[in-house]
Design a protein around this motif. Structure first.
Motif, PDB file in Angstrom:
ATOM      1  N   VAL A  76       0.889  -5.370  -6.806  1.00 42.04           N
ATOM      2  CA  VAL A  76       1.886  -4.317  -6.594  1.00 42.04           C
ATOM      3  C   VAL A  76       1.675  -3.235  -7.645  1.00 42.04           C
ATOM      4  CG1 VAL A  76       4.361  -3.803  -6.515  1.00 42.04           C
ATOM      5  CG2 VAL A  76       3.500  -5.982  -5.627  1.00 42.04           C
ATOM      6  N   HIS A  77       1.806  -1.976  -7.239  1.00 44.87           N
ATOM      7  CA  HIS A  77       1.632  -0.854  -8.164  1.00 44.87           C
ATOM      8  C   HIS A  77       2.567  -1.046  -9.366  1.00 44.87           C
ATOM      9  CE1 HIS A  77       1.572   3.239  -9.747  1.00 44.87           C
ATOM     10  NE2 HIS A  77       0.512   3.472  -8.998  1.00 44.87           N
ATOM     11  N   PRO A  78       2.082  -0.789 -10.592  1.00 49.52           N
ATOM     12  CA  PRO A  78       2.920  -1.027 -11.777  1.00 49.52           C
ATOM     13  C   PRO A  78       4.195  -0.195 -11.821  1.00 49.52           C
ATOM     14  CG  PRO A  78       0.869   0.117 -12.357  1.00 49.52           C
ATOM     15  CD  PRO A  78       0.722  -0.364 -10.955  1.00 49.52           C
ATOM     16  N   ARG A  79       4.241   0.923 -11.085  1.00 49.49           N
ATOM     17  CA  ARG A  79       5.453   1.744 -11.089  1.00 49.49           C
ATOM     18  C   ARG A  79       6.454   1.312 -10.019  1.00 49.49           C
ATOM     19  NH1 ARG A  79       2.556   7.660 -11.310  1.00 49.49           N
ATOM     20  NH2 ARG A  79       1.229   7.266 -13.131  1.00 49.49           N
ATOM     21  N   VAL A  80       6.117   0.328  -9.236  1.00 49.09           N
ATOM     22  CA  VAL A  80       7.022  -0.167  -8.197  1.00 49.09           C
ATOM     23  C   VAL A  80       7.793  -1.365  -8.752  1.00 49.09           C
ATOM     24  CG1 VAL A  80       7.181  -1.204  -5.913  1.00 49.09           C
ATOM     25  CG2 VAL A  80       5.555   0.649  -6.321  1.00 49.09           C
ATOM     26  N   GLY A  92       5.079  10.092  -7.522  1.00 50.51           N
ATOM     27  CA  GLY A  92       6.200  10.435  -8.376  1.00 50.51           C
ATOM     28  C   GLY A  92       7.558   9.970  -7.897  1.00 50.51           C
ATOM     29  N   HIS A  93       7.621   9.213  -6.805  1.00 57.29           N
ATOM     30  CA  HIS A  93       8.901   8.737  -6.297  1.00 57.29           C
ATOM     31  C   HIS A  93       9.308   7.446  -7.005  1.00 57.29           C
ATOM     32  CE1 HIS A  93       8.904  11.683  -3.016  1.00 57.29           C
ATOM     33  NE2 HIS A  93       7.609  11.422  -2.892  1.00 57.29           N
ATOM     34  N   ASP A  94      10.598   7.223  -7.101  1.00 53.90           N
ATOM     35  CA  ASP A  94      11.167   6.009  -7.680  1.00 53.90           C
ATOM     36  C   ASP A  94      11.260   4.971  -6.563  1.00 53.90           C
ATOM     37  OD1 ASP A  94      12.375   4.210  -9.332  1.00 53.90           O
ATOM     38  OD2 ASP A  94      14.358   5.117  -9.219  1.00 53.90           O
ATOM     39  N   VAL A  95      10.467   3.899  -6.672  1.00 56.12           N
ATOM     40  CA  VAL A  95      10.305   2.954  -5.559  1.00 56.12           C
ATOM     41  C   VAL A  95      10.569   1.527  -6.030  1.00 56.12           C
ATOM     42  CG1 VAL A  95       8.768   2.151  -3.724  1.00 56.12           C
ATOM     43  CG2 VAL A  95       8.526   4.481  -4.605  1.00 56.12           C
ATOM     44  N   GLU A  96      11.243   0.757  -5.181  1.00 57.04           N
ATOM     45  CA  GLU A  96      11.391  -0.666  -5.421  1.00 57.04           C
ATOM     46  C   GLU A  96      11.138  -1.436  -4.126  1.00 57.04           C
ATOM     47  OE1 GLU A  96      15.371  -1.499  -6.754  1.00 57.04           O
ATOM     48  OE2 GLU A  96      16.212  -1.372  -4.735  1.00 57.04           O
ATOM     49  N   ILE A  97      10.673  -2.666  -4.283  1.00 52.15           N
ATOM     50  CA  ILE A  97      10.530  -3.591  -3.157  1.00 52.15           C
ATOM     51  C   ILE A  97      11.496  -4.737  -3.386  1.00 52.15           C
ATOM     52  CG2 ILE A  97       9.027  -5.148  -1.889  1.00 52.15           C
ATOM     53  CD1 ILE A  97       6.644  -3.477  -2.712  1.00 52.15           C
ATOM     54  N   VAL A  98      12.400  -4.927  -2.443  1.00 49.85           N
ATOM     55  CA  VAL A  98      13.359  -6.034  -2.517  1.00 49.85           C
ATOM     56  C   VAL A  98      12.854  -7.151  -1.613  1.00 49.85           C
ATOM     57  CG1 VAL A  98      15.710  -6.759  -1.997  1.00 49.85           C
ATOM     58  CG2 VAL A  98      15.301  -4.524  -3.039  1.00 49.85           C
ATOM     59  N   SER A  99      12.666  -8.336  -2.194  1.00 52.06           N
ATOM     60  CA  SER A  99      12.212  -9.507  -1.437  1.00 52.06           C
ATOM     61  C   SER A  99      13.402 -10.431  -1.224  1.00 52.06           C
ATOM     62  CB  SER A  99      11.094 -10.228  -2.199  1.00 52.06           C
ATOM     63  OG  SER A  99      10.611 -11.330  -1.464  1.00 52.06           O
ATOM     64  N   MET A 100      13.715 -10.748   0.026  1.00 51.22           N
ATOM     65  CA  MET A 100      14.854 -11.607   0.319  1.00 51.22           C
ATOM     66  C   MET A 100      14.734 -12.944  -0.417  1.00 51.22           C
ATOM     67  SD  MET A 100      16.420  -9.646   2.591  1.00 51.22           S
ATOM     68  CE  MET A 100      15.687  -8.216   1.803  1.00 51.22           C
ATOM     69  N   ILE A 101      13.542 -13.533  -0.392  1.00 49.34           N
ATOM     70  CA  ILE A 101      13.333 -14.800  -1.082  1.00 49.34           C
ATOM     71  C   ILE A 101      12.120 -14.692  -1.983  1.00 49.34           C
ATOM     72  CG2 ILE A 101      14.374 -16.138   0.795  1.00 49.34           C
ATOM     73  CD1 ILE A 101      11.553 -17.052   1.567  1.00 49.34           C
ATOM     74  N   ARG A 102      12.022 -15.640  -2.901  1.00 53.53           N
ATOM     75  CA  ARG A 102      10.883 -15.712  -3.828  1.00 53.53           C
ATOM     76  C   ARG A 102      10.275 -17.102  -3.716  1.00 53.53           C
ATOM     77  NH1 ARG A 102      11.064 -13.676 -10.009  1.00 53.53           N
ATOM     78  NH2 ARG A 102       8.882 -14.015 -10.553  1.00 53.53           N
ATOM     79  N   THR A 103       8.967 -17.165  -3.445  1.00 52.14           N
ATOM     80  CA  THR A 103       8.321 -18.454  -3.231  1.00 52.14           C
ATOM     81  C   THR A 103       7.206 -18.740  -4.229  1.00 52.14           C
ATOM     82  OG1 THR A 103       6.836 -17.397  -1.632  1.00 52.14           O
ATOM     83  CG2 THR A 103       8.823 -18.459  -0.759  1.00 52.14           C
ATOM     84  N   ARG A 104       6.945 -17.826  -5.155  1.00 49.53           N
ATOM     85  CA  ARG A 104       5.969 -18.061  -6.212  1.00 49.53           C
ATOM     86  C   ARG A 104       6.291 -17.156  -7.386  1.00 49.53           C
ATOM     87  NH1 ARG A 104       0.060 -16.693  -4.267  1.00 49.53           N
ATOM     88  NH2 ARG A 104      -0.260 -16.282  -6.477  1.00 49.53           N
ATOM     89  N   SER A 105       5.613 -17.363  -8.501  1.00 52.41           N
ATOM     90  CA  SER A 105       5.970 -16.638  -9.719  1.00 52.41           C
ATOM     91  C   SER A 105       5.620 -15.164  -9.654  1.00 52.41           C
ATOM     92  CB  SER A 105       5.283 -17.282 -10.925  1.00 52.41           C
ATOM     93  OG  SER A 105       3.876 -17.293 -10.748  1.00 52.41           O
ATOM     94  N   ALA A 106       4.553 -14.813  -8.942  1.00 48.87           N
ATOM     95  CA  ALA A 106       4.134 -13.417  -8.846  1.00 48.87           C
ATOM     96  C   ALA A 106       3.647 -13.144  -7.433  1.00 48.87           C
ATOM     97  CB  ALA A 106       3.020 -13.123  -9.854  1.00 48.87           C
ATOM     98  N   ASN A 161       0.825  -1.210   0.000  1.00 50.70           N
ATOM     99  CA  ASN A 161       0.000   0.000   0.000  1.00 50.70           C
ATOM    100  C   ASN A 161       0.862   1.264   0.000  1.00 50.70           C
ATOM    101  OD1 ASN A 161      -2.284  -1.618   0.112  1.00 50.70           O
ATOM    102  ND2 ASN A 161      -2.542  -1.392   2.322  1.00 50.70           N
ATOM    103  N   LEU A 162       1.847   1.308   0.896  1.00 49.70           N
ATOM    104  CA  LEU A 162       2.681   2.506   1.038  1.00 49.70           C
ATOM    105  C   LEU A 162       3.565   2.706  -0.184  1.00 49.70           C
ATOM    106  CD1 LEU A 162       3.798   4.886   2.625  1.00 49.70           C
ATOM    107  CD2 LEU A 162       5.292   3.287   3.850  1.00 49.70           C
ATOM    108  N   SER A 163       4.176   1.643  -0.679  1.00 47.46           N
ATOM    109  CA  SER A 163       5.052   1.787  -1.848  1.00 47.46           C
ATOM    110  C   SER A 163       4.265   2.271  -3.056  1.00 47.46           C
ATOM    111  CB  SER A 163       5.739   0.456  -2.162  1.00 47.46           C
ATOM    112  OG  SER A 163       4.795  -0.543  -2.514  1.00 47.46           O
ATOM    113  N   GLY A 164       3.043   1.783  -3.210  1.00 43.95           N
ATOM    114  CA  GLY A 164       2.213   2.229  -4.326  1.00 43.95           C
ATOM    115  C   GLY A 164       1.861   3.704  -4.221  1.00 43.95           C
ATOM    116  N   ALA A 191       4.934   5.727  -5.119  1.00 42.16           N
ATOM    117  CA  ALA A 191       5.150   5.702  -6.568  1.00 42.16           C
ATOM    118  C   ALA A 191       4.143   6.585  -7.278  1.00 42.16           C
ATOM    119  CB  ALA A 191       5.060   4.254  -7.076  1.00 42.16           C
ATOM    120  N   GLU A 192       2.904   6.556  -6.826  1.00 42.76           N
ATOM    121  CA  GLU A 192       1.859   7.392  -7.413  1.00 42.76           C
ATOM    122  C   GLU A 192       2.192   8.872  -7.263  1.00 42.76           C
ATOM    123  OE1 GLU A 192      -1.446   7.606  -9.715  1.00 42.76           O
ATOM    124  OE2 GLU A 192      -0.678   5.724  -8.914  1.00 42.76           O
TER     125      GLU A 192
END
Length: 760
Positions: free
Chosen positions: A48-52, A29-43, A20-23, A26-27
């Motif tokens: 997630v907001h398309p600009r994140v 106008g900030h440049d935002v990324e979410i880094v996930s330590m691990i990945r457990t599924r394809s999506a 919610n906050l990252s979206g 981004a909305e």
């Protein structure tokens, strides 16, 4: 800016808050990324907001191409992540290596950690030039002492530490009096959902959250037992999963509340489920914030909550937009619920105030509070916005060697490498869509040329879906997803049946307005089964499944099956796990809707209402054992008036055949109402808003016999929502559990649970 999550691909309050906050950032106008330590599924499970940007560091699925055998949490565990924090068991030294490498090369001005172990990572590996911000999504006192010590040590090396309640911020300041880190309260962001708010007319109380002890759902169940003594027409739905599920279900069985308290399991998204209710309930012994409180308020529900530490009292204004009651007091909780149940006008006033209060927690408002924090920190420290800054890093047993070297070097070089990586990575990950790159080595196909000039744009039928009060299904498609005139096509699974419905022109002709349509299901010749919903574009015949992010079914709560001259029908729209829209349809010449089911020590009581046929005095209930040589039992059906009847199913008639056989041997019995004209009417539950009742409408088992001759019997609903019985051998228990009562009788003893089984 960069958010650090352990596993973005799960479902939980911290993940939802971060999304919610990252979206919102981004909305803005900030440049935002979410880094996930691990990945457990394809999506990610949550949108997630398309600009994140989403950056997974370690593939945790062994069957995926990106899996690295060095990710071995048992054989090669993390050397930095604190062992006391839960995700440690999923964390490897490879995660340490990847997060250090990512943080040493990131160009983010602000990096935000989201749990104690990640805040430890941030203290060790966070670049000196960036603002380092830790978040607390629980509370200081909710953590075990070892977790508190690890996080408190990390807080001293951060620029700011954010709690979600004012009380918890005060506790942290008192616990860390010598720390210069800015400790500030900023609540979680909770967006206003794109869901119609509750009408307040459904006689339903809703609760949602993890089924864990601190939520104290046993208190809520006990309180609701007092509610139904006065208002048996109201029901409670409990959404969520967790370690307390079995104990809570046992308590429901013990109190005889199987028909009034329903455990719904986990639901995502949860917003349409809130809108089904008229009151929300929060019975926790402690809440760090209370995201479910704000979600319910957004849906237009007044909340009855315990005034526990820390969140509820900071969100709810008692008597204005909800009610606060003493923690641990079931009588007071029940009185508060009854107060709102009995007073429609007050319930409506509190609901309106709750919707207004919830806007204070809109993601845009919370994002603004975070930006203000970053500005204050930058002014005080000179960090952020690319300024170098300095920070002494922690040392000790977990500090990795070579940290200074990893953090040194040209920031311009690292930024260039990262920029190049961002440009090339999508092409490497998705070669099939790398049109410009492939165009260098082969000619453009005619189909590709057609797509390029817009003559055959891709069909993307994503619709908002809602069941209407009159039984229609309302669908809204954005015009860009259809790109021209199209038809809606309904196809029954495992059948060649197909029904085509022309979609009307866009609501705003020529201006890209949405397509809206209402499927008048009562008028459509839909046979019983699952009907998949497709869109077929007329221009080129392209067709795709209709997908929907959520289905609103509040109008179906308590709705009875429709009776016409030739059939009894019911329909419930739902979305599959992949988001495909499907209609579950029932169509029968006659049907008996189960009103009440209760299990006693020697009989099971069934009450139902006959629809589409006339109940006669000589009607009987038949129980047919499935198998090569079926056995049929005939049991009296007693008329109760207004088309209702009841039947007693003696357990000894069903359990004798399984006594002494293998524990794996089970027998299944289908129940029907047999009418004198030869019609066999199914008994089940096809009305309302619940698509599959098999794992939701749960009843206890009853036991017969002793020793090797002991057996058990339990009523259950099949995959078609028809009522059936299952019997099986049962080993003797150490202690016989308590048993609920058949209506009008004394409490009964000797029931337990039988795992769900069988069913057509």
């Amino acid at each position: 800016m960069c958010f650090l999550l352990f596993n973005l691909y799960g479902i939980g309050g911290t993940i939802r808050s971060t999304v919610n906050l990252s979206g919102a950032l981004a909305e803005a106008g900030h440049d935002v990324e979410i880094v996930s330590m691990i990945r457990t599924r394809s999506a990610p499970a949550l949108p997630v907001h398309p600009r994140v940007r989403v950056v997974p560091l370690v593939e945790a699925r062994r069957d995926q191409p990106g899996f690295d055998p060095a990710h071995d949490p048992k054989g090669n565990p993390s050397r930095v992540y604190p062992a006391c924090d839960g995700p440690y068991r999923l964390c490897s030294a490879l995660v340490d290596e990847r997060i250090e490498r990512h943080l040493s090369g990131t160009d983010a001005d602000v990096i935000i950690g989201t749990r104690p172990g990640i805040n430890v990572y941030l203290a060790h590996f966070g670049p000196a030039r960036a603002l380092l911000v830790g978040q607390e999504h629980l509370t200081h006192d909710m953590h075990r002492p070892d977790i508190r010590r690890a996080q408190n040590a990390a807080v001293a090396h951060l620029d700011a530490f954010v709690t979600v309640s004012r009380q918890d911020a005060r506790i942290y300041r008192e616990a860390l009096p010598d720390v210069a880190t800015e400790i500030r309260c900023i609540p979680n962001a909770v967006p206003q959902p794109d869901v119609s708010p509750s009408t307040g007319r459904n006689k339903l109380v809703v609760a949602a959250g993890r089924l864990i002890r601190i939520k104290n759902y046993r208190l809520l169940i006990d309180a609701f037992a007092r509610v139904v003594e006065q208002r048996p027409d109201w029901k409670l739905r409990l959404y969520g999963r967790g370690p307390e599920a079995r104990a809570l279900r046992a308590r429901i069985h013990e109190l005889g509340l199987c028909e009034q308290v329903i455990m719904m399991g986990a639901h995502a998204p949860i917003e349409p489920e809130w809108a089904k209710g008229s009151i929300a309930a929060v019975s926790s012994d402690g809440e760090s914030f209370g995201m479910t409180i704000v979600e319910a308020m957004h849906a237009g529900l007044p909340v009855v909550a315990t005034d526990c530490p820390f969140g509820p009292g900071e969100i709810i204004s008692n008597g204005v937009d909800g009610l606060l009651v003493q923690p641990g007091n079931a009588d007071e909780f029940a009185a508060a619920l009854l107060n709102l149940i009995a007073d429609d006008e007050r319930r409506s006033a509190l609901a309106a105030a709750a919707r207004a209060k919830a806007l204070n927690y809109a993601p845009s408002a919370i994002a603004h509070a975070y930006v203000k924090l970053f500005e204050d920190l930058a002014a005080r420290t000179g960090k952020g916005c690319g300024s170098p800054g300095t920070r002494e890093k922690p040392h000790g047993a977990h500090a990795l060697s070579g940290r200074a070297g990893a953090a040194s070097g040209s920031r311009l070089l690292r930024a260039g490498r990262e920029l190049a990586g961002r440009a090339v990575r999508p092409l490497l990950q998705r070669p099939a869509t790398a049109g410009p790159l492939l165009g260098l080595v082969r000619r453009i196909s005619p189909a590709a040329a057609a797509r390029a000039d817009g003559t055959a744009r891709k069909l993307r039928p994503v619709a908002r879906c809602a069941a209407a009060e009159d039984g229609a299904l309302e669908l809204t498609f954005p015009a860009k997803g259809l790109a021209g005139p199209a038809d809606l096509v309904l196809r029954r699974r495992n059948s060649a049946e197909e029904i085509r419905v022309p979609l009307p022109p866009p609501a705003r002709e020529g201006r890209g307005g949405p397509y809206r349509t209402r499927l008048r299901l009562p008028r459509m010749p839909l046979a019983e089964g699952h009907w998949e919903v497709w869109v077929r574009r007329r221009a080129d015949g392209a067709q795709r499944h209709v997908r929907t992010p959520m289905v609103e079914r509040a109008a179906l709560v308590g709705r009875a099956p429709e009776v016409t001259a030739d059939a009894v029908r019911s329909w419930i729209p739902y979305a599959t796990d992949s988001g495909r829209l499907v209609l579950r349809v029932w169509r029968r010449g006659a049907h008996a809707e189960a009103v009440w089911v209760a299990v006693g020590p020697s009989v099971t009581y069934v009450e139902a209402e006959l629809l589409g046929a006339v109940l006669t005095p000589d009607a009987v209930v038949t129980a047919t054992r499935r198998g090569d040589r079926p056995t049929v039992l005939r049991l009296p059906a007693t008329e109760l008036g207004a088309g209702r009847f009841c039947c007693l199913l003696p357990h000894e008639d069903f359990t004798g055949r399984v006594a002494g056989t293998s524990p794996r041997d089970r027998e299944f019995w289908d129940l029907r109402l047999a009418l004198p004209d030869g019609m066999a009417v199914r008994i089940g539950r096809i009305g309302g808003d619940i698509v599959a009742r098999k794992d939701i409408d749960s009843h206890p088992s009853a036991y017969r016999g002793e020793g090797a001759a002991r057996a058990r019997v339990r009523p259950y609903f099949t995959d078609s929502n028809d009522l059936a019985l299952v019997t099986a051998p049962a080993p003797a228990p150490d202690v016989a559990p308590a048993h609920p009562a058949v209506p009008g009788s004394a409490p009964l003893q000797g029931a337990g649970d039988l795992p769900a089984g069988g069913g057509a």
